[in-house]
Motif scaffolding. Structure first.
Motif, mmCIF file in Angstrom:
data_model
loop_
_atom_site.group_PDB
_atom_site.id
_atom_site.type_symbol
_atom_site.label_atom_id
_atom_site.label_comp_id
_atom_site.label_asym_id
_atom_site.label_seq_id
_atom_site.Cartn_x
_atom_site.Cartn_y
_atom_site.Cartn_z
ATOM 1 N N VAL A 83 17.366 50.333 -61.236
ATOM 2 C CA VAL A 83 16.822 49.617 -62.465
ATOM 3 C C VAL A 83 17.826 48.190 -62.463
ATOM 4 C CG1 VAL A 83 16.136 49.747 -64.900
ATOM 5 C CG2 VAL A 83 16.447 51.670 -63.481
ATOM 6 N N GLY A 84 16.671 47.164 -62.261
ATOM 7 C CA GLY A 84 17.673 45.933 -62.408
ATOM 8 C C GLY A 84 17.933 45.284 -61.269
ATOM 9 N N GLN A 85 18.954 44.751 -60.828
ATOM 10 C CA GLN A 85 19.387 43.943 -59.269
ATOM 11 C C GLN A 85 19.946 45.098 -58.366
ATOM 12 O OE1 GLN A 85 20.411 39.799 -59.872
ATOM 13 N NE2 GLN A 85 22.065 40.101 -58.656
ATOM 14 N N LEU A 86 19.518 44.651 -57.045
ATOM 15 C CA LEU A 86 20.348 45.122 -55.852
ATOM 16 C C LEU A 86 21.450 44.217 -55.647
ATOM 17 C CD1 LEU A 86 20.760 47.504 -53.919
ATOM 18 C CD2 LEU A 86 19.184 46.386 -52.617
ATOM 19 N N ASP A 87 22.774 44.372 -55.754
ATOM 20 C CA ASP A 87 23.730 43.321 -55.465
ATOM 21 C C ASP A 87 24.080 43.139 -54.062
ATOM 22 O OD1 ASP A 87 23.996 42.758 -58.500
ATOM 23 O OD2 ASP A 87 24.418 44.882 -58.396
ATOM 24 N N ILE A 88 24.266 44.187 -53.316
ATOM 25 C CA ILE A 88 24.398 44.505 -51.887
ATOM 26 C C ILE A 88 23.616 45.047 -51.165
ATOM 27 C CG2 ILE A 88 26.482 45.174 -50.686
ATOM 28 C CD1 ILE A 88 28.242 45.010 -53.299
ATOM 29 N N LEU A 89 23.394 44.615 -50.097
ATOM 30 C CA LEU A 89 22.665 45.446 -48.994
ATOM 31 C C LEU A 89 23.474 45.285 -47.878
ATOM 32 C CD1 LEU A 89 20.338 46.676 -47.263
ATOM 33 C CD2 LEU A 89 19.460 44.318 -47.033
ATOM 34 N N VAL A 90 23.938 46.276 -47.082
ATOM 35 C CA VAL A 90 24.606 46.373 -45.704
ATOM 36 C C VAL A 90 23.555 46.902 -44.906
ATOM 37 C CG1 VAL A 90 26.669 46.699 -44.430
ATOM 38 C CG2 VAL A 90 26.803 46.343 -46.898
ATOM 39 N N ALA A 91 22.913 45.981 -43.998
ATOM 40 C CA ALA A 91 22.083 46.705 -42.923
ATOM 41 C C ALA A 91 22.857 47.039 -41.625
ATOM 42 C CB ALA A 91 20.735 45.508 -42.718
ATOM 43 N N ASN A 92 23.268 48.253 -41.605
ATOM 44 C CA ASN A 92 24.366 48.515 -40.739
ATOM 45 C C ASN A 92 23.723 49.291 -39.574
ATOM 46 O OD1 ASN A 92 27.208 49.793 -39.888
ATOM 47 N ND2 ASN A 92 26.015 51.493 -40.514
ATOM 48 N N ALA A 93 22.791 50.287 -40.015
ATOM 49 C CA ALA A 93 22.089 51.410 -39.045
ATOM 50 C C ALA A 93 21.763 50.568 -37.718
ATOM 51 C CB ALA A 93 20.836 52.058 -39.413
ATOM 52 N N GLY A 94 22.315 51.265 -36.464
ATOM 53 C CA GLY A 94 22.109 50.484 -35.450
ATOM 54 C C GLY A 94 21.857 51.492 -34.217
ATOM 55 N N VAL A 95 21.490 51.032 -33.182
ATOM 56 C CA VAL A 95 21.696 51.956 -31.863
ATOM 57 C C VAL A 95 21.730 50.973 -30.611
ATOM 58 C CG1 VAL A 95 20.006 53.892 -32.636
ATOM 59 C CG2 VAL A 95 19.285 51.525 -31.741
ATOM 60 N N ALA A 96 22.548 51.415 -29.663
ATOM 61 C CA ALA A 96 23.086 50.884 -28.464
ATOM 62 C C ALA A 96 22.876 51.878 -27.188
ATOM 63 C CB ALA A 96 24.395 50.284 -28.483
ATOM 64 N N THR A 97 22.320 51.480 -25.985
ATOM 65 C CA THR A 97 22.439 51.902 -25.094
ATOM 66 C C THR A 97 22.714 51.011 -23.983
ATOM 67 O OG1 THR A 97 19.826 52.035 -24.938
ATOM 68 C CG2 THR A 97 20.921 54.028 -25.453
ATOM 69 N N ALA A 98 23.615 51.355 -23.130
ATOM 70 C CA ALA A 98 23.985 50.408 -22.103
ATOM 71 C C ALA A 98 23.194 50.726 -20.873
ATOM 72 C CB ALA A 98 25.206 50.758 -21.256
ATOM 73 N N ALA A 99 22.461 49.627 -20.190
ATOM 74 C CA ALA A 99 21.619 49.708 -19.021
ATOM 75 C C ALA A 99 21.767 48.504 -18.283
ATOM 76 C CB ALA A 99 20.240 49.977 -19.455
ATOM 77 N N ALA A 100 21.797 48.800 -16.942
ATOM 78 C CA ALA A 100 21.818 47.503 -15.807
ATOM 79 C C ALA A 100 20.327 46.831 -15.987
ATOM 80 C CB ALA A 100 21.957 47.787 -14.498
ATOM 81 N N ASP A 103 17.647 49.083 -14.817
ATOM 82 C CA ASP A 103 17.461 50.339 -15.236
ATOM 83 C C ASP A 103 16.890 50.075 -16.847
ATOM 84 O OD1 ASP A 103 18.381 51.097 -12.839
ATOM 85 O OD2 ASP A 103 20.498 51.173 -13.725
ATOM 86 N N GLN A 104 16.772 49.230 -17.257
ATOM 87 C CA GLN A 104 16.458 49.090 -18.711
ATOM 88 C C GLN A 104 14.868 49.659 -18.988
ATOM 89 O OE1 GLN A 104 18.280 47.839 -21.674
ATOM 90 N NE2 GLN A 104 16.509 49.224 -22.299
ATOM 91 N N SER A 105 14.625 50.600 -19.694
ATOM 92 C CA SER A 105 13.263 51.004 -19.762
ATOM 93 C C SER A 105 12.523 50.220 -21.245
ATOM 94 C CB SER A 105 13.289 52.724 -20.286
ATOM 95 O OG SER A 105 13.860 52.865 -21.635
ATOM 96 N N VAL A 106 11.363 50.152 -21.038
ATOM 97 C CA VAL A 106 10.725 49.352 -22.166
ATOM 98 C C VAL A 106 10.950 50.170 -23.413
ATOM 99 C CG1 VAL A 106 8.366 48.582 -22.924
ATOM 100 C CG2 VAL A 106 9.156 48.266 -20.508
#
Ligand code: NAP
Length: 248
Positions: A83-100, A103-106
């Motif tokens: 209720v009121g203001q959202l003061d802070i958003l930390v958009a942290n969720a992430g994914v990483a896969t290594a690929a040459a 080999d990178q799939s769509v």
């Protein structure tokens, strides 16, 4: 730091790693924290309990940010809680896969862009009515956005997009008193960077850093908490490197 008392923060991907450490740091500074997770309900609920046991305020919300409406679902839950203001958003969720390149799939390419770029964009869009004067948005970039490290071209491109978004968001939202920055970790000891737990991975990492050890999630969380606070009130549109002097 106790200057986040009376502030409300949303941290995505707070069940593990950097997000979890960030939720703890913001709560320790006095903020009420909304802990977002995808699958790890037990870990998220345990974190909420821990923050409450320490006298803090926390709630958990779940959504798959790889889904086209994932950000919209998170925002809908947040609107119910705030209720009121959202003061802070930390958009942290992430994914990483290594690929040459070969080999990178769509599918994996699209998943990384969905979670790492589309979700933060639409979270900001959907939460805009809740942001106001003094709100701080922090997105997660990476060392990989500015330097070639390992086999990460597609992942690195998602983080390059974050560095670009930060500038545009900051320019567009500055007149409303909203700051937007990114924090760019180097290799940090989390599930995402498991390779650094092997001898080979550790040597590779130390070989590109000035400071000779592997970074800890708390060391990124402390910088995020600073950027989220009024101590960083004149910082916007920037990407702050948190990598122990990586690839100098
Ligand atoms: N670790 C590093 O070395 C490093 C370096 C540079 C940048 N970064 C960036 O820092 C951020 C955090 O990384 P980390 O190392 O802490 O990662 P992590 O330990 O692998 O944790 C990832 C978090 O993101 C959530 N997540 C993953 N896929 C999701 C999806 N489809 N929908 C919703 N949530 C999802 C996970 O939720 P569940 O637990 O529920 O699955 C988890 O909370 C990421 O943006 C990453 O790219 C990390």
């Amino acid at each position: 730091m106790s200057d986040l008392i009376s502030r409300t923060a949303l941290v995505t991907g707070a069940s593990r790693g950097i997000g979890r450490a960030t939720a703890r740091a913001l709560a320790a500074a006095g903020a009420r924290v909304i802990v977002h997770y995808r699958n790890a309900a037990e870990e998220a609920e345990a974190l909420v309990k821990e923050i409450r046991a320490d006298g803090g305020r926390a709630d958990a919300v779940a959504a798959d940010l790889a889904a086209p409406d994932g950000a919209h679902k998170v925002a809908a839950e947040v609107r119910k809680l705030v209720v009121g203001q959202l003061d802070i958003l930390v958009a942290n969720a992430g994914v990483a896969t290594a690929a040459a390149i070969e080999d990178q799939s769509v599918e994996e390419f699209d998943r990384m862009f969905a979670v790492n770029v589309r979700a933060p964009f639409f979270l900001v869009q959907q939460l805009l009515p809740l942001f106001g004067e003094g709100s701080s948005i922090v997105l997660l970039s990476s060392l990989a956005a500015r330097a070639s490290v390992g086999l990460l071209p597609a992942y690195a491109a998602t983080k390059g997009a974050i560095d670009t978004l930060v500038k545009h968001f900051a320019a567009l939202l500055g007149p409303r008193g909203i700051r937007v920055n990114a924090v760019a970790p180097g290799v940090i000891d989390t599930d995402m960077s498991k390779f650094a737990r092997t001898d080979e991975g550790r040597q590779f990492t130390l070989g590109m850093q000035a400071l000779q050890r592997i970074g800890h999630p708390d060391e990124v969380a402390d910088v995020i908490a600073f950027v989220a606070s009024d101590a960083a009130r004149w910082v916007t549109g920037d990407t702050i490197q948190v990598g122990g002097g990586s690839k100098l």
